[in-house]
Design a protein around this motif. Structure first.
Motif, PDB file in Angstrom:
ATOM      1  N   PRO A   1     -15.303  12.197 -13.963  1.00  0.00           N
ATOM      2  CA  PRO A   1     -14.682  11.279 -13.003  1.00  0.00           C
ATOM      3  C   PRO A   1     -13.497  11.945 -12.316  1.00  0.00           C
ATOM      4  CG  PRO A   1     -14.064  10.707 -15.248  1.00  0.00           C
ATOM      5  CD  PRO A   1     -15.110  11.778 -15.361  1.00  0.00           C
ATOM      6  N   ARG A   2     -12.984  11.289 -11.294  1.00  0.00           N
ATOM      7  CA  ARG A   2     -11.804  11.810 -10.615  1.00  0.00           C
ATOM      8  C   ARG A   2     -10.635  11.869 -11.593  1.00  0.00           C
ATOM      9  NH1 ARG A   2      -8.577   7.733 -10.703  1.00  0.00           N
ATOM     10  NH2 ARG A   2      -9.157   5.608 -10.122  1.00  0.00           N
ATOM     11  N   ALA A   3      -9.549  12.478 -11.142  1.00  0.00           N
ATOM     12  CA  ALA A   3      -8.376  12.644 -11.989  1.00  0.00           C
ATOM     13  C   ALA A   3      -7.859  11.305 -12.499  1.00  0.00           C
ATOM     14  CB  ALA A   3      -7.267  13.352 -11.210  1.00  0.00           C
ATOM     15  N   LEU A   4      -7.371  11.310 -13.724  1.00  0.00           N
ATOM     16  CA  LEU A   4      -6.662  10.148 -14.245  1.00  0.00           C
ATOM     17  C   LEU A   4      -5.338  10.024 -13.513  1.00  0.00           C
ATOM     18  CD1 LEU A   4      -6.241   7.951 -16.514  1.00  0.00           C
ATOM     19  CD2 LEU A   4      -5.040   9.750 -17.783  1.00  0.00           C
TER      20      LEU A   4
ATOM     21  N   ASP B   1      -4.455   4.207 -13.058  1.00  0.00           N
ATOM     22  CA  ASP B   1      -5.445   3.884 -14.083  1.00  0.00           C
ATOM     23  C   ASP B   1      -4.775   3.454 -15.380  1.00  0.00           C
ATOM     24  OD1 ASP B   1      -7.807   4.766 -12.550  1.00  0.00           O
ATOM     25  OD2 ASP B   1      -6.879   6.742 -12.739  1.00  0.00           O
ATOM     26  N   ALA B   2      -3.595   3.990 -15.630  1.00  0.00           N
ATOM     27  CA  ALA B   2      -2.794   3.628 -16.806  1.00  0.00           C
ATOM     28  C   ALA B   2      -1.343   3.791 -16.410  1.00  0.00           C
ATOM     29  CB  ALA B   2      -3.139   4.510 -18.004  1.00  0.00           C
ATOM     30  N   GLN B   3      -0.469   3.100 -17.120  1.00  0.00           N
ATOM     31  CA  GLN B   3       0.945   3.191 -16.774  1.00  0.00           C
ATOM     32  C   GLN B   3       1.809   3.103 -18.003  1.00  0.00           C
ATOM     33  OE1 GLN B   3       2.141  -0.504 -14.407  1.00  0.00           O
ATOM     34  NE2 GLN B   3      -0.086  -0.668 -14.350  1.00  0.00           N
ATOM     35  N   LEU B   4       2.881   3.888 -17.961  1.00  0.00           N
ATOM     36  CA  LEU B   4       3.893   3.776 -19.005  1.00  0.00           C
ATOM     37  C   LEU B   4       5.172   3.275 -18.366  1.00  0.00           C
ATOM     38  CD1 LEU B   4       6.071   6.371 -18.830  1.00  0.00           C
ATOM     39  CD2 LEU B   4       4.103   7.592 -19.749  1.00  0.00           C
ATOM     40  N   PHE B   5       5.942   2.561 -19.155  1.00  0.00           N
ATOM     41  CA  PHE B   5       7.196   1.987 -18.681  1.00  0.00           C
ATOM     42  C   PHE B   5       8.324   2.552 -19.527  1.00  0.00           C
ATOM     43  CE2 PHE B   5      10.456  -1.197 -17.807  1.00  0.00           C
ATOM     44  CZ  PHE B   5      10.270  -1.446 -16.457  1.00  0.00           C
ATOM     45  N   CYS B   6       9.403   2.945 -18.871  1.00  0.00           N
ATOM     46  CA  CYS B   6      10.486   3.658 -19.531  1.00  0.00           C
ATOM     47  C   CYS B   6      11.772   2.836 -19.509  1.00  0.00           C
ATOM     48  CB  CYS B   6      10.698   5.002 -18.823  1.00  0.00           C
ATOM     49  SG  CYS B   6      12.000   6.022 -19.526  1.00  0.00           S
ATOM     50  N   ILE B   7      12.335   2.599 -20.685  1.00  0.00           N
ATOM     51  CA  ILE B   7      13.698   2.093 -20.809  1.00  0.00           C
ATOM     52  C   ILE B   7      14.463   3.119 -21.636  1.00  0.00           C
ATOM     53  CG2 ILE B   7      13.065  -0.334 -20.574  1.00  0.00           C
ATOM     54  CD1 ILE B   7      13.165  -0.638 -23.578  1.00  0.00           C
ATOM     55  N   ASP B   8      15.780   2.947 -21.774  1.00  0.00           N
ATOM     56  CA  ASP B   8      16.529   3.935 -22.554  1.00  0.00           C
ATOM     57  C   ASP B   8      17.642   3.261 -23.333  1.00  0.00           C
ATOM     58  OD1 ASP B   8      18.117   3.554 -20.108  1.00  0.00           O
ATOM     59  OD2 ASP B   8      19.305   5.234 -20.843  1.00  0.00           O
ATOM     60  N   VAL B   9      18.092   3.941 -24.384  1.00  0.00           N
ATOM     61  CA  VAL B   9      19.092   3.335 -25.267  1.00  0.00           C
ATOM     62  C   VAL B   9      20.408   3.092 -24.543  1.00  0.00           C
ATOM     63  CG1 VAL B   9      18.031   4.305 -27.342  1.00  0.00           C
ATOM     64  CG2 VAL B   9      19.847   5.583 -26.182  1.00  0.00           C
ATOM     65  N   ALA B  10      20.718   3.900 -23.526  1.00  0.00           N
ATOM     66  CA  ALA B  10      21.983   3.723 -22.815  1.00  0.00           C
ATOM     67  C   ALA B  10      22.024   2.421 -22.031  1.00  0.00           C
ATOM     68  CB  ALA B  10      22.228   4.906 -21.880  1.00  0.00           C
TER      69      ALA B  10
ATOM     70  N   ARG C   1     -10.540   8.935 -22.871  1.00  0.00           N
ATOM     71  CA  ARG C   1     -11.237   7.662 -22.636  1.00  0.00           C
ATOM     72  C   ARG C   1     -11.621   7.515 -21.171  1.00  0.00           C
ATOM     73  NH1 ARG C   1      -6.995   5.812 -25.866  1.00  0.00           N
ATOM     74  NH2 ARG C   1      -6.072   4.650 -24.141  1.00  0.00           N
ATOM     75  N   HIS C   2     -10.746   7.971 -20.281  1.00  0.00           N
ATOM     76  CA  HIS C   2     -11.037   7.917 -18.842  1.00  0.00           C
ATOM     77  C   HIS C   2     -12.281   8.736 -18.529  1.00  0.00           C
ATOM     78  CE1 HIS C   2     -10.335   7.974 -14.502  1.00  0.00           C
ATOM     79  NE2 HIS C   2     -10.348   9.294 -14.530  1.00  0.00           N
ATOM     80  N   ARG C   3     -12.361   9.933 -19.079  1.00  0.00           N
ATOM     81  CA  ARG C   3     -13.525  10.789 -18.834  1.00  0.00           C
ATOM     82  C   ARG C   3     -14.798  10.203 -19.432  1.00  0.00           C
ATOM     83  NH1 ARG C   3     -11.014  16.776 -20.195  1.00  0.00           N
ATOM     84  NH2 ARG C   3     -10.096  17.177 -18.130  1.00  0.00           N
ATOM     85  N   ALA C   4     -14.643   9.533 -20.559  1.00  0.00           N
ATOM     86  CA  ALA C   4     -15.807   8.937 -21.216  1.00  0.00           C
ATOM     87  C   ALA C   4     -16.239   7.632 -20.573  1.00  0.00           C
ATOM     88  CB  ALA C   4     -15.505   8.711 -22.701  1.00  0.00           C
ATOM     89  N   GLY C   5     -15.430   7.106 -19.662  1.00  0.00           N
ATOM     90  CA  GLY C   5     -15.749   5.850 -19.003  1.00  0.00           C
ATOM     91  C   GLY C   5     -15.432   4.628 -19.826  1.00  0.00           C
TER      92      GLY C   5
ATOM     93  N   VAL D   1     -10.355   1.127 -19.353  1.00  0.00           N
ATOM     94  CA  VAL D   1     -10.379   0.123 -18.292  1.00  0.00           C
ATOM     95  C   VAL D   1      -8.939  -0.140 -17.842  1.00  0.00           C
ATOM     96  CG1 VAL D   1     -11.007  -2.227 -17.650  1.00  0.00           C
ATOM     97  CG2 VAL D   1     -12.437  -0.942 -19.272  1.00  0.00           C
ATOM     98  N   PRO D   2      -8.595   0.166 -16.587  1.00  0.00           N
ATOM     99  CA  PRO D   2      -7.238  -0.127 -16.111  1.00  0.00           C
ATOM    100  C   PRO D   2      -6.926  -1.615 -16.223  1.00  0.00           C
ATOM    101  CG  PRO D   2      -8.389   1.319 -14.581  1.00  0.00           C
ATOM    102  CD  PRO D   2      -9.410   0.833 -15.563  1.00  0.00           C
ATOM    103  N   THR D   3      -5.738  -1.912 -16.677  1.00  0.00           N
ATOM    104  CA  THR D   3      -5.296  -3.299 -16.788  1.00  0.00           C
ATOM    105  C   THR D   3      -4.052  -3.507 -15.949  1.00  0.00           C
ATOM    106  OG1 THR D   3      -3.970  -2.803 -18.757  1.00  0.00           O
ATOM    107  CG2 THR D   3      -6.241  -3.530 -19.117  1.00  0.00           C
ATOM    108  N   ASP D   4      -3.831  -4.735 -15.575  1.00  0.00           N
ATOM    109  CA  ASP D   4      -2.665  -5.096 -14.773  1.00  0.00           C
ATOM    110  C   ASP D   4      -1.652  -5.779 -15.681  1.00  0.00           C
ATOM    111  OD1 ASP D   4      -0.828  -5.952 -12.938  1.00  0.00           O
ATOM    112  OD2 ASP D   4      -2.286  -6.835 -11.562  1.00  0.00           O
TER     113      ASP D   4
END
Length: 242
Positions: A21-24, A136-145, A219-223, A226-229
């Motif tokens: 598949p195309r790039a993740l 396709d996937a997302q990470l969310f960043c917070i920090d201790v400061a 998992r993306h390559r294997a199909g 599943v992207p979630t919102d």
């Protein structure tokens, strides 16, 4: 003996994988100053020798994040593109993703096949999330400061992103934050979704982050991925809105 003809077939690209598949497309979001660009740099250092990668950054009026990554030498400079949103960062990652999609597709056309494209949001609030049409996937960043209570404040980025990162844990003693308690709060808010306490000075946490990306890519390559919102942003306004 006939003259040898030059090889008509170029040397294989070590990153080439046929019938894949195309790039993740991995989105990285979070408030200003939480270390998103540092996380992108870390991922590039860890994974660029293994995967074909590119980066798209978002800022309102500047290409500051792209220039930081280029100066860090984590990827060839031409594989790092900047999108200047001209408005609140969430507009370009959720409301109208066309500028980011154009940047991603241009990179894939110019340097593909790519395995992984990292898309960094400009700094926004706790409700900023990527449209599944872009990431396709997302990470969310917070920090201790930002304070030990940030995870308890919730919002779709914290509660629903594929991975929540609590960044800069090495600063915790200096800002009087209990990382274990903050991590426990985050896990309580996320209903089983993963949480990672991260420091760029902690090789074990960096390895854990890289392994998480590898698993999503597999998992993306294997199909099977599943992207979630994580959920729509809450209605809000800004002083520069018309």
């Amino acid at each position: 003996m006939p003259d040898q003809q030059p090889d008509a077939h170029p040397a294989p690209n070590p990153h080439q994988h046929h019938d894949r598949p195309r790039a993740l497309r991995l989105g990285v979001a979070g408030p200003v100053g939480t270390g998103k660009s540092s996380i992108l740099a870390t991922l590039c250092r860890e994974l660029a020798g293994e995967f074909a990668m590119a980066v798209v950054t978002n800022d309102i009026y500047t290409d500051e994040d792209a220039r930081f990554l280029r100066s860090a030498g984590v990827l060839p400079t031409e594989r790092i593109r900047a999108v200047e949103t001209g408005a609140c960062p969430h507009t370009a990652i959720r409301d109208d993703v066309s500028a980011n999609l154009d940047a991603v597709e241009d990179l894939e056309e110019a340097y593909g096949p790519l395995d992984l494209v990292l898309i960094e949001s400009g700094g926004d609030n706790l409700t900023a999330t990527f449209s599944p049409a872009l990431a396709d996937a997302q990470l969310f960043c917070i920090d201790v400061a930002g304070g030990g209570d940030v995870a308890r404040k919730g919002g779709p980025g914290i509660t629903g992103a594929d991975l929540l990162i609590i960044n800069k844990t090495d600063l915790a003693p200096h800002v009087e934050v209990d990382v274990e308690a903050m991590t426990a709060d985050a896990r309580g808010a996320r209903d089983g979704l993963p949480v990672l306490a991260l420091s760029r000075h902690d090789p074990a946490s960096i390895s854990e982050l890289a392994d998480w990306v590898r698993s999503v890519l597999a998992r993306h390559r294997a199909g099977t991925h599943v992207p979630t919102d994580p959920g729509p942003m809450a209605p809000h306004s800004h002083s520069h809105d018309s």
